[in-house]
Motif scaffolding. Structure first.
Motif, PDB file in Angstrom:
ATOM      1  N   THR A 370      10.985  -1.688  -5.405  1.00 38.81           N
ATOM      2  CA  THR A 370      11.926  -0.576  -5.508  1.00 38.81           C
ATOM      3  C   THR A 370      11.291   0.792  -5.281  1.00 38.81           C
ATOM      4  OG1 THR A 370      11.609  -0.452  -7.912  1.00 38.81           O
ATOM      5  CG2 THR A 370      13.397  -1.851  -7.118  1.00 38.81           C
ATOM      6  N   GLY A 371       9.977   0.884  -5.326  1.00 41.18           N
ATOM      7  CA  GLY A 371       9.335   2.188  -5.215  1.00 41.18           C
ATOM      8  C   GLY A 371       9.019   2.620  -3.802  1.00 41.18           C
ATOM      9  N   GLY A 372       9.051   1.673  -2.849  1.00 40.71           N
ATOM     10  CA  GLY A 372       8.685   2.007  -1.490  1.00 40.71           C
ATOM     11  C   GLY A 372       7.209   2.357  -1.386  1.00 40.71           C
ATOM     12  N   VAL A 373       6.843   2.927  -0.263  1.00 39.58           N
ATOM     13  CA  VAL A 373       5.440   3.265   0.009  1.00 39.58           C
ATOM     14  C   VAL A 373       4.898   4.234  -1.033  1.00 39.58           C
ATOM     15  CG1 VAL A 373       3.956   4.515   1.612  1.00 39.58           C
ATOM     16  CG2 VAL A 373       5.532   2.781   2.478  1.00 39.58           C
ATOM     17  N   ILE A 374       5.678   5.252  -1.373  1.00 38.34           N
ATOM     18  CA  ILE A 374       5.189   6.265  -2.315  1.00 38.34           C
ATOM     19  C   ILE A 374       4.975   5.655  -3.691  1.00 38.34           C
ATOM     20  CG2 ILE A 374       5.745   8.461  -3.429  1.00 38.34           C
ATOM     21  CD1 ILE A 374       7.448   9.004  -0.838  1.00 38.34           C
TER      22      ILE A 374
END
Length: 391
Positions: A370-374
């Motif tokens: 759920t956080g993606g790359v960042i």
């Protein structure tokens, strides 16, 4: 007839509702305890620095940097740009460097990628929002001038961490980092409050903690003595930037030391992480204030954003604020909890992060869905944060 009216009939009539209630209670207990136990196991593994998990997340970020390279080579631009690109590449560089410090045997695989990520954090496109806010004044060119441009501490710290672990760290990047750190050192010593602007008229103590971190790591990488400026910064953090009632950093200030915002956990959490590179006692004070914002339910914890009776909505710093709880501050708390040996706090907060983060495995790689790359870059840095970073 009427048998159900007697005591035996009434008892029989109660059996079914009682069974239903007992079933619900058991289901609730299982629903609470099973995730609590399972996610607690994962928390303990991350807290111990389990090599498989650490390596899996590190490899996920290596794959991100390789994909970003391919996109840039094709002329399509990187995977993520602007302020979020700056944060993603910076935290990837720091996280990979921390992994190398903990596992020197992996240096050949990760140190060069840390340097590559640090170089990308310096790209002009990564600071375009800041350049626009300063009416076209470029942060790297203007560091050391009348405007602080404290956000340039983020790439400066990334460069320092890569320089610390990469034996082939390029001379051009070393020269750029030397110039930024020298400028920041002059500016901080000249500031009575040890505050520098990030945006016109706005100083963020969290960003100044990153400035101090960049200076401290530069000293560790080069052997230069920066003790005077770091002592000045630490003194002014305690005198001006921390609210003694809450133990939290003021989120935004003027360079004169006047508060422009409330004390908040998101700035304090990230500030505690950065302060850990520069002054362990300051970082511990910030961590103590942050942990007082912990809210615990059934062994799952989250961090309340506002201290001292203040309240407010979420923003780019805090992420969504739901019933006072900050998504960002909750994630940020992982780093000081691990660095200062707060195993119970780490476990409770990690349970929440793991539950909402949806960890996924793909071969040897680990990522949080759920956080993606960042989010993955941040978690790599926070979950590998440890006592070896500050002296």
């Amino acid at each position: 007839m009427g048998s159900s009216a007697g005591p035996v009939g009434r008892v029989r009539g109660l059996r079914r509702p009682v069974a239903i209630v007992v079933g619900i209670v058991v289901a609730l207990v299982v629903a609470v305890l099973v995730p609590n136990w399972w996610l607690g196991r994962e928390a303990d593994a991350w807290y111990r620095g389990d090599a498989g998990r650490v390596r899996g997340l590190a490899e996920e970020m290596v794959a991100f940097e390789a994909s970003d390279d391919r996109q840039r080579d094709s002329g399509a631009g990187g995977e993520v740009a602007g302020m979020w690109g700056l944060l993603a590449h910076q935290m990837t560089a720091i996280g990979l460097a921390q992994v190398v410090l903990a596992h020197p045997e992996w240096r050949g695989e990760f140190a060069g990628v840390a340097t590559k990520a640090a170089r990308k954090s310096l790209l002009p496109g990564m600071r375009s929002e800041f350049t626009a806010a300063w009416h076209g004044e470029d942060g790297e060119a203007a560091v050391g001038g009348p405007h602080g441009h404290a956000y340039m501490s983020y790439p400066a710290l990334a460069l320092g961490m890569a320089r610390l672990v990469d034996p082939a760290f390029p001379a051009d990047l070393a020269a750029r980092q030397d110039a930024m750190v020298a400028a920041y050192e002059r500016q901080l010593l000249a500031s009575p409050t040890a505050l520098l602007e990030t945006l016109p008229g706005e100083a963020y103590p969290t960003d100044i903690a990153a400035v101090a971190a960049a200076i401290a790591v530069h000293g560790r990488a080069t052997g230069q003595d920066h003790s005077a400026v770091l002592a000045h910064w630490a003194q002014q953090v305690r005198a001006v930037q921390i609210d003694r009632g809450t133990g939290l950093l003021v989120q935004r200030m003027g360079v004169d030391g006047w508060a422009h915002d409330a004390t908040r956990a998101s700035g304090t959490g990230l500030g505690a992480y950065f302060a850990g590179f520069a002054d362990r006692s300051v970082a511990r004070e910030l961590a103590a204030g942050l942990f007082r914002q912990e809210r615990n339910l059934f062994g799952f914890s989250a961090i309340h954003e506002y201290g001292g009776g203040s309240s407010g909505a979420g923003d780019i710093d805090s992420g969504p604020v739901i019933l006072g709880i900050s998504v960002s501050a909750t994630a940020f708390a992982l780093a000081p909890a691990r660095a200062f040996g707060e195993h119970d706090v780490f476990t409770r907060v990690f349970r929440t992060a793991d539950l909402l983060g949806m960890p996924l495995r793909s071969g040897n790689r680990v990522r949080f869905g759920t956080g993606g790359v960042i989010g993955n870059a941040l978690l790599l840095a926070f979950l590998t944060s440890g006592p070896e970073l500050a002296r």
